[in-house]
Motif scaffolding. Structure first.
Motif, PDB file in Angstrom:
ATOM      1  N   MET A   1       0.825  -1.211   0.000  1.00 51.01           N
ATOM      2  CA  MET A   1       0.000   0.000   0.000  1.00 51.01           C
ATOM      3  C   MET A   1       0.863   1.266   0.000  1.00 51.01           C
ATOM      4  O   MET A   1       0.570   2.225  -0.713  1.00 51.01           O
ATOM      5  N   GLU A   2       1.927   1.278   0.802  1.00 50.55           N
ATOM      6  CA  GLU A   2       2.805   2.446   0.852  1.00 50.55           C
ATOM      7  C   GLU A   2       3.483   2.692  -0.497  1.00 50.55           C
ATOM      8  O   GLU A   2       3.672   3.841  -0.900  1.00 50.55           O
ATOM      9  N   LEU A   3       3.838   1.604  -1.182  1.00 48.47           N
ATOM     10  CA  LEU A   3       4.450   1.745  -2.509  1.00 48.47           C
ATOM     11  C   LEU A   3       3.453   2.341  -3.496  1.00 48.47           C
ATOM     12  O   LEU A   3       3.805   3.211  -4.309  1.00 48.47           O
ATOM     13  N   THR A   4       2.196   1.891  -3.415  1.00 46.62           N
ATOM     14  CA  THR A   4       1.146   2.427  -4.295  1.00 46.62           C
ATOM     15  C   THR A   4       0.958   3.923  -4.056  1.00 46.62           C
ATOM     16  O   THR A   4       0.846   4.710  -5.005  1.00 46.62           O
ATOM     17  N   GLU A 179     -11.127   7.741   8.678  1.00 43.45           N
ATOM     18  CA  GLU A 179     -10.753   6.461   9.308  1.00 43.45           C
ATOM     19  C   GLU A 179      -9.658   5.799   8.485  1.00 43.45           C
ATOM     20  O   GLU A 179      -9.736   5.758   7.258  1.00 43.45           O
ATOM     21  N   ARG A 180      -8.652   5.273   9.168  1.00 41.72           N
ATOM     22  CA  ARG A 180      -7.476   4.766   8.459  1.00 41.72           C
ATOM     23  C   ARG A 180      -7.760   3.564   7.565  1.00 41.72           C
ATOM     24  O   ARG A 180      -6.997   3.278   6.644  1.00 41.72           O
ATOM     25  N   SER A 181      -8.824   2.854   7.826  1.00 37.32           N
ATOM     26  CA  SER A 181      -9.137   1.659   7.033  1.00 37.32           C
ATOM     27  C   SER A 181      -9.937   1.973   5.767  1.00 37.32           C
ATOM     28  O   SER A 181     -10.287   1.061   5.016  1.00 37.32           O
ATOM     29  N   TYR A 185      -9.274   7.720   3.293  1.00 38.46           N
ATOM     30  CA  TYR A 185      -7.978   8.002   3.924  1.00 38.46           C
ATOM     31  C   TYR A 185      -6.836   7.695   2.957  1.00 38.46           C
ATOM     32  O   TYR A 185      -5.828   8.420   2.914  1.00 38.46           O
ATOM     33  N   PHE A 186      -6.980   6.640   2.164  1.00 40.77           N
ATOM     34  CA  PHE A 186      -5.970   6.300   1.161  1.00 40.77           C
ATOM     35  C   PHE A 186      -5.753   7.477   0.205  1.00 40.77           C
ATOM     36  O   PHE A 186      -4.621   7.908  -0.031  1.00 40.77           O
ATOM     37  N   TRP A 187      -6.853   8.030  -0.322  1.00 39.20           N
ATOM     38  CA  TRP A 187      -6.732   9.139  -1.265  1.00 39.20           C
ATOM     39  C   TRP A 187      -6.296  10.431  -0.581  1.00 39.20           C
ATOM     40  O   TRP A 187      -5.621  11.265  -1.199  1.00 39.20           O
TER      41      TRP A 187
END
Length: 244
Positions: A1-4, A179-181, A185-187
């Motif tokens: 996920m961090e690489l993405t 929320e982190r999940s 939060y990803f975007w």
């Protein structure tokens, strides 16, 4: 996920490279300070329409913190265009602080449209250093959509406590990290660096409630909500008030 996240951030960096170049040359900050008030004028109209009920609820008990004279002394930090003025009670004495002097002409217009208030003055200063405001001199401090962009949240909250009289209150409404999940939060993580540059230092991933919980208030009333906003990235909100 961090690489993405890293790859997507890199792609956005390439797309927005001209802005980063202007920032490197020291030009972007000047441009941003000039155009941001015009953007905020339009944004706050939409924000107030969609958040009107929450703002009315938040500010409904402001008058309870008025001093012995019965008149409420209010300091708004990061006042912007004066979008909160219409929610303040009649006779409220308002002082405004903002680090961007380009907001002043928009403030003057808002003051003219809100004759129920007694406007004191506009101070050009950052919330982290409000030395122009005396210790214990105000009943209420208001801060909306500001903690996302200040350089030091702990320092601004210390200043808030300093200028509030004993028993005074700090009112806040802020967008925060989702929320982190969640995909939201990803975007937020992907877009945060470019967002910070484009929107005058605003951060998408701040967990501002933690700074409020650490501050030296005697009482904290804080709610997490999903705001009814068009922009999903900033729907995660906190709002409430804290008593000194």
């Amino acid at each position: 996920m961090e690489l993405t996240i890293f790859i997507l951030r890199l792609a956005i960096y390439i797309l927005t490279f001209p802005l980063y170049l202007l920032n490197f040359l020291g030009l972007w900050s000047w441009i941003c300070k000039k155009w941001f008030p015009y953007f905020l004028v339009r944004f706050t109209v939409i924000y107030n329409e969609q958040m009107a009920s929450k703002k009315r609820e938040l500010f409904s008990n402001l008058q309870e913190f008025a001093g012995p004279s019965g008149k409420l002394s209010l300091l708004e930090v990061g006042c912007g265009t004066g979008a909160n003025f219409k929610f303040y009670p009649p006779g409220c004495r308002v002082t405004c602080i903002d680090p961007n002097p380009n907001f002043e002409k928009f403030l003057i217009k808002s003051i003219a449209e809100n004759r129920h208030l007694q406007f004191e003055h506009f101070v050009v200063a950052a919330g982290e250093n409000m030395h122009q405001v005396a210790d214990g001199s105000v009943d209420v401090v208001v801060c909306t959509l500001v903690l996302c962009s200040v350089k030091n949240q702990e320092r601004i909250l210390r200043e808030v406590c300093r200028v509030l009289r004993p028993g005074g209150a700090f009112y806040f409404m802020e967008h925060v990290a989702a929320e982190r999940s969640t995909w939201n939060y990803f975007w937020q993580q992907v877009l945060d660096p470019a967002w910070h540059l484009l929107f005058d230092g605003c951060n998408l991933t701040r967990e501002s409630w933690k700074a409020l919980e650490r501050a030296s208030f005697s009482k904290l009333k804080l709610q997490h909500i999903q705001a009814p906003l068009s922009w999903e990235l900033v729907r995660s909100h906190i709002y409430g008030y804290a008593v000194k």
